[in-house]
Enzyme design. Sequence first.
Site, short mmCIF file in Angstrom:
data_model
loop_
_atom_site.label_atom_id
_atom_site.label_comp_id
_atom_site.label_asym_id
_atom_site.label_seq_id
_atom_site.Cartn_x
_atom_site.Cartn_y
_atom_site.Cartn_z
NE ARG A 1 -97.47 -13.45 22.01
CZ ARG A 1 -96.29 -13.84 22.53
NH1 ARG A 1 -95.96 -13.49 23.77
NH2 ARG A 1 -95.44 -14.53 21.83
CD GLU B 1 -94.64 -8.07 21.95
OE1 GLU B 1 -93.75 -8.94 21.88
OE2 GLU B 1 -95.77 -8.24 21.52
#
Lengths: 785, 485
Positions: A333, A736
């Site tokens: 990620r 997030e």
Amino acid sequence: MRSLINTKHSNENINNELASVGQGGVGRSKKHESADKHVSGEALYIDDRPSLRGQLHAAAGQSTIAHGLIKSIDLSAVKAAEGVVAVITVEDVPGHTDIGPVFPGDPVLAIGKVDYIGQPIFAVAATSHDLARRAVKLAKIEYEALPAVLTVKDALAKQSFVRPPFTMKRGDSATAIEQATHQLSGEISVGGQEHFYLEGQVSTAEPTEDGGMTVFSSSQHPSEVQKLVAEVLDIPLNKVIVDTRRMGGGFGGKETQAAPWACLAALLSNVTKRPVKFKLSRSDDMCMTGKRHPFENNYHVGFDSDGQIKGINIEVNGNCGYSPDLSDAIVDRAMFHSDNAYFLDQATVTGNRCKLNTVSHTAYRGFGGPQGMMTIEMVMDDIARHLGKDPLEIRKINLYGKDDRNVTHYHQTVEHNKMAELISSLEQSSDYQARRASISQFNIENTLLKKGIALTPVKFGISFTVQHLNQAGALVHIYTDGTIHLNHGGTEMGQGLYTKVAQIVAEEFQVDVDTVGVSATRTDKVPNTSPTAASSGTDLNGKAAQAAAKTIKARLIEFACEKYNVNQAEVSFKESHVIVGQDKFSFAEFVQQAYMGRVSLSSTGFYKTPKIHFDRATGKGRPFFYYSTGAAVSEVLIDTLTGEYKLLRVDILHDVGHSLNPAIDIGQIEGAFIQGMGWLTTEELVWNEQGRLLSNNPATYKIPAISDTPSDFRVDLVPDDPNREQTIYNSKAVGEPPFMLGISVWSALKDAISSVSDYKLSPDLDTPATPERVLWAVEAMKDNA
Amino acid sequence: MTTSAVRFLLNNDVVTIENIDPNLTVLQYLREERFNSGTKEGCSSGDCGACTVVIAELGKDSQTLNYKSINACISFVGSLHGKQLITVEHLKQGAKLHHVQQSMVDNHGSQCGFCTPGFVMSSFALHKHNNKPNREEVLEALAGNLCRCTGYRSIIDAAIASSEHCEADSFAQHYNQTVQQLNDFKGLPSAKLSNTRHCYFAPKSTAELAEKLLSNPQAILVAGATDLALSVTQNLAIIEDLVYLGDVTELQTLENSAEEFIIGSAVPYSDFTPMLHEEYHELGEMIERIGSRQIRNNGTLGGNIGNASPIGDMPPALIALDAHMTLQRGNEERKIAVEDYFVDYKKTVLKASEFIKNIYIPKSKPDQVLKVYKISKRIDDDISAVLAAFNIELKDNIVTNVRIAFGGMAGIPMRAKQCEAALLNKTFDSESVTAAQQALTQDFQPMSDVRASDKYRMKVAQNLIQKCYLELQSKNIETRVVNYA
């Protein structure tokens, strides 16, 4: 689709919305389902549950060295200590001894070897929490020390990795960099982050009558706790129930890190046949559980005279700690987000998963994304200073295009891209240009204090990059009084998931949201769930709950058609009533009729995210269903004599699609921003040369406190902009993405520091940018000016 | 009542406890003995505020109540004697939330909810004394409560907005009754508490205290417990014999004479700060950043000196001001300079059975300026990396008198004598400042730790001399980020 929100200013908006609280449905600023219980102290967390008869308390004996072989363990004094009822080592584990969540590598108790300071070697059950903590200190353990890897540099030199390196590539970056008009290189050390959930890790295990275990766990992933408890006990999964009503914060820290304590409580409970609670003290929690991965990244970029990137090589090196845990996906990620919002043209992104002798680092809000974005945001600032331009200009010129320049380095096309408009809107609303000018003036007039400003964007990919996790289940019952009961696979950690999903179910039936009851997330209600993580809680579970509600609704409509001889179009749900042709029944009344008509009033629901795929072998695919976007402008003031600083003003514009609950979304954005700011400023993890964590309590590890919140804090949602993908009510994930808006604070600090060189130099500012680091960066400007 | 008991009001109920381990904290008592789980354990070290409860005490006039937020996790249960303990459970009346609670709900001030009871109690205490707090007052009152979810904006709004719905709560309704009950408690004998192994004693006079210490020199003194309790909760120490100073009348005195302030060693920060703030503005500002409101409600000046931290925050300022202190042992009393109290890291001149009685702080002189700087990673509730105090007398820009002391630069808080020498009788200009900065390297060899490196400490200490100089040269420029609005 009706327009759900049109937010002007957070505070006004929320207060205006208050009038509608209690009427249910999506799009309203409904209060958190537990708000009244939170403020009155009535909300029960695991440690608040009444003690069961005979309940014991657990503690674990920890490794005192970073790497070594265990030569001998003498636990006689531990066993003899006051209150101790049972002591176990790995020898006493009937089933699996490894509880690695994806890959093996995490022994539940040390197996002949220790890999970090704080690693559990044995566990104790005693009659009180303090007696258990006291007892574990009495062990005599002899080690044969082995060389410890304690820096990323050392790990890279020794090729010490928890998983193999991986590269994503688009085009020929080396040639593009070489042929570009300008080249720059740089490196940055990005610090980790302690989750500091206010409620620490805690689990209670109770033996059941059939040799199983009921576990109450403060966990973001009850299904994984269930699986691991079953495996360590060597019993089938259907004998373990895990129950999670709420967490006092999670932030990723209770995704995999909740399991060890649940497993140890279950193992001790299994030995003693008594309930066992395992609550970590704050300092144990900070030493024994993983944190956000520290990263050491570098770049080599080529760009033209306008500052547009032609080619770039980025290397991200994650400090994974001693085991894989989730690090493969986390470093992935970081790599996926090495572009942030910018088109990298020719790009090579390499990620290394460094193995060090520290606690195993783990999921934390953003899951590597923030650490990946830091490099490219550094590049933007560096290019700007090199060319003598405003960093905002460089950021804008490098944004992804709409119809061209819109393919990422992992070959996903960026669709529905409105980042340029979002930035432009924020630039206007925050008065960026005028403030930039007045800041320049301020900095000319002031030698001691300097101001800085920065606007940074966030583009964050939504979906688990591990495909199979993108699924969810739910269970909806309607009772004969018309009240609804809802369960789903998601967990509540404060983010308002239970509230939003209840709103979705209420919306489906057009009933008052207060008639939708939610109870604990339990593995015996909804099985095989994914962790509540990756910002996906509402996207996945909201859709699953909606599916369950739709199933029941379809049955009710069918029943109405049969009973009243109408067609489906004549049946509707409105204002807690069911309208059937010319008749109107209260929802409860109609539900009773359906019950008498032998209609099933209970259903499961299921959802899986469409469109997503990624081939890791080629580094190509569409790992993300869609992107969440936002941008922030931060203005700071620094003291060039001490490095102290203050955040003066923040403006945020963030896209949540059609907001399901503006108050909750704004709360998520504000909270994430401040947490992101803390990560980059005052939150400093310090390990000593032996690998011991020195910042192991809140006296030495400083998360933002109340005065760190800027007095001028303006948060707006992008108005009337539904998600173009078919998400739940066209909303967008919010957990997030806004975390990375905090990067604007770091960039603003650099802007202020750069002013010392009259903006000729781009300061190196590793994070966290403590006052000390800011002072040294200021000094470097003076030395090089 | 037996002689071995502690009596207090738990909310509105009179509670007598005996045969309890005096090492028990108020938090443990509430959660484990009373099964009141509304008060949360976040850190057990007084840093997060999740355990905040409110203590009501009689004012000096015996007719009014002072409501003080404290950290239950680092308060020993014996210290409740004679007071009212208010917990989050008691705010809600029937189904009706207290207005500070309702305001938190209306402003979406809770997310995970774990810190929330602590915020509610801090806000409650604030509103008991100030029913229309402004933003600054809210920040000051809530700085000791950490929230990891909200980013605080909603909590600040909630605390400010509470005043809009302010109404007489159950505590206001029971006010006279509570005052009466607490007055009744005054007649109780000195608090004692013991189980079979450990004991606790709260003398009411210095005579009683001195006698106890002579007969039992091993006894551990505790005032606010804000430091000592950590040895119990964090290091699992067991204190056999605990002597509490909070009930000693003579240690609770506050005198404001023409020449000096005389502060009893057991007076909490919150009580002596206003007086000092008026005289030494910068000192007052600095004290508002020591710990948190909860810590300052319990922590005392005597404790801050007595625990001999290398930083301390108050000792450097006291040394710069040439404060003195009296120490008592038996009937003997001696007066020493605060500067002379500290010998080496955690070593002091305090003898066995001796205790700190009063602290004497001289008032300012016409040409005197006191500059105080607290440097820490976080502005609120953080232990300093460096604490600097400059006490300078200037006549025609000549330094006629100077005392400079630092915390965090050595094993003890101490004067920078070489630095002082470089300034004394010199014109206060960039030249003497540079000389003073140079001299500082002869005064100190600071160390590196979790808070800062040795190099940063030295650099900042030197730069603070510069800052002090700049501030005295031109009083109109803003030089501190902390004060910047």
